[in-house]
Design an enzyme around this catalytic site. Structure first.
Site, PDB file in Angstrom:
ATOM      1  N   THR A  94       0.874  -1.180   0.000  1.00 22.68           N
ATOM      2  CA  THR A  94       0.000   0.000   0.000  1.00 22.68           C
ATOM      3  C   THR A  94       0.905   1.223   0.000  1.00 22.68           C
ATOM      4  OG1 THR A  94      -1.684  -1.149   1.275  1.00 22.68           O
ATOM      5  CG2 THR A  94      -1.792   1.248   1.249  1.00 22.68           C
ATOM      6  N   LYS A 169      -7.719   1.702  -2.935  1.00 24.28           N
ATOM      7  CA  LYS A 169      -7.369   1.253  -1.578  1.00 24.28           C
ATOM      8  C   LYS A 169      -7.511   2.399  -0.568  1.00 24.28           C
ATOM      9  CE  LYS A 169      -5.120  -0.965   1.732  1.00 24.28           C
ATOM     10  NZ  LYS A 169      -5.586  -2.131   2.435  1.00 24.28           N
ATOM     11  N   LYS A 244      -1.654   5.129   8.684  1.00 21.69           N
ATOM     12  CA  LYS A 244      -0.853   5.210   7.442  1.00 21.69           C
ATOM     13  C   LYS A 244      -1.775   5.454   6.240  1.00 21.69           C
ATOM     14  CE  LYS A 244       1.570   2.357   4.127  1.00 21.69           C
ATOM     15  NZ  LYS A 244       2.028   1.047   3.695  1.00 21.69           N
TER      16      LYS A 244
END
Ligand code: NAD
Length: 293
Positions: A94, A169, A244
């Site tokens: 990611t 995402k 994050k």
């Protein structure tokens, strides 16, 4: 069956690599951590001593690394030059959309086919090969990647061109972070109003307040027995990981001038929670902070 270079054998990469081995593929595996290499070797991989060695003479290279700077470094210093022309490159880490697009452009320039293919589903999904892959890249590269991704996941979606997987995402996880905070607020208010949490769940899970954070991952113990709230918020998906992704969403929003006020609020709340020493706690543990514990 293909020979695949696999770089990054951590919590996610380790089990993903094992599922490719189980499916009969050959792996050239690399990680900086010796214990991860040992585990990969025990599962049947050939372990190598550098990222470049993992990328040499293989049909595909998969990277599962912590963040954008690691992906950029591994690609620029090792993968792009070491891989045979035309190698399929799959980055499942990611990372920020900008780095994903830059690395993809460099890969294309070097004559490779690349997709960004971040995942949802966590370590459990990686182990059970039930991950969701959100894939960005050319249709041809996606079709080449699909059979490999199907060995590690259950739902494989072509999201669009380079970077679209990462965009999907972070948008999804921004919605998740916001909805988790909203569900926590609702349950904290119910508690103060003397409303039983099971009653709120029975009503709201069948009403317009219904969402995944409530029905699959309820942040209070009881209503959903499998949720981390029932095991003292043992992760699952850590608060640090959620932060994050919320920060990546904020960065991306600033880049394109999008207003994401709820995403910004969720990022601030998770920063407070992580800074208070809860980075390894499941992200639903923010219930405690919302309750004022
Ligand atoms: P991790 O820290 O457990 O694993 C990362 C691995 O990369 C480590 O083993 C590390 O040694 C290795 N590494 C770092 N730099 C390297 C280099 N230069 N060369 C080779 N290996 C290197 O992290 P993870 O939980 O496996 O997550 C990997 C990615 O997946 C992250 O981008 C994360 O955001 C994403 N992700 C994680 C989860 C989750 O639940 N853990 C869920 C979805 C997505």
């Amino acid at each position: 069956m293909a020979t695949i270079g696999f770089i990054g054998l951590g919590n996610m990469g380790g089990p993903m690599a094992r599922n490719l081995l189980k499916a009969g593929h050959k792996l050239k595996a690399f990680d900086l951590v010796q214990s991860s290499l040992d585990a990969a070797r025990a599962a049947g991989a050939e372990t190598v001593s550098s990222a470049a060695a993992a990328a040499q003479g293989v049909e595909a290279v998969i990277t599962m690394l912590p963040a954008g700077k690691h992906v950029r470094q591994v690609y620029e210093e090792s993968v792009l030059a070491a891989a045979n022309t035309g190698t399929l490159l799959i980055d499942s880490s990611t990372i920020d959309v900008e780095t994903a697009r830059a690395v993809s452009a460099a890969a294309t320039k070097a004559g490779h086919a690349m997709v960004d293919a971040p995942v949802s589903g966590g370590v459990g999904g990686a182990e059970a090969a039930t991950l969701t892959f959100m894939v960005g890249g050319a249709a041809e590269a996606f079709e080449r990647a699909r059979p490999l991704l199907e060995k590690m996941g259950k739902t494989i979606v072509h999201a669009g061109t380079a970077g679209a997987g990462q965009a999907a995402k972070i948008c999804n996880n921004m919605i998740l972070g916001i909805s988790m905070v909203a569900v926590c607020e609702g349950f904290a208010l119910a508690e103060k109003l003397g409303l039983d949490k099971q009653k709120l769940f029975d009503i709201s899970s069948k009403s317009s307040g219904q969402c995944w954070s409530m029905t699959s991952y309820c942040p209070v113990p009881g209503p959903v027995p499998t949720s981390p709230a029932n095991r003292d918020y043992k992760a699952g998906f850590t608060a640090e990981m959620m932060l994050k992704d919320l920060r990546l969403a904020q960065e991306a929003a600033h880049t394109v001038g999008a207003a994401t006020p709820m995403g910004a609020a969720a990022a601030s709340l998770y920063t407070l929670f992580v800074n208070a020493g809860h980075k390894a706690v499941d992200f639903s543990g923010i219930m405690r902070m919302m309750r004022g514990d």
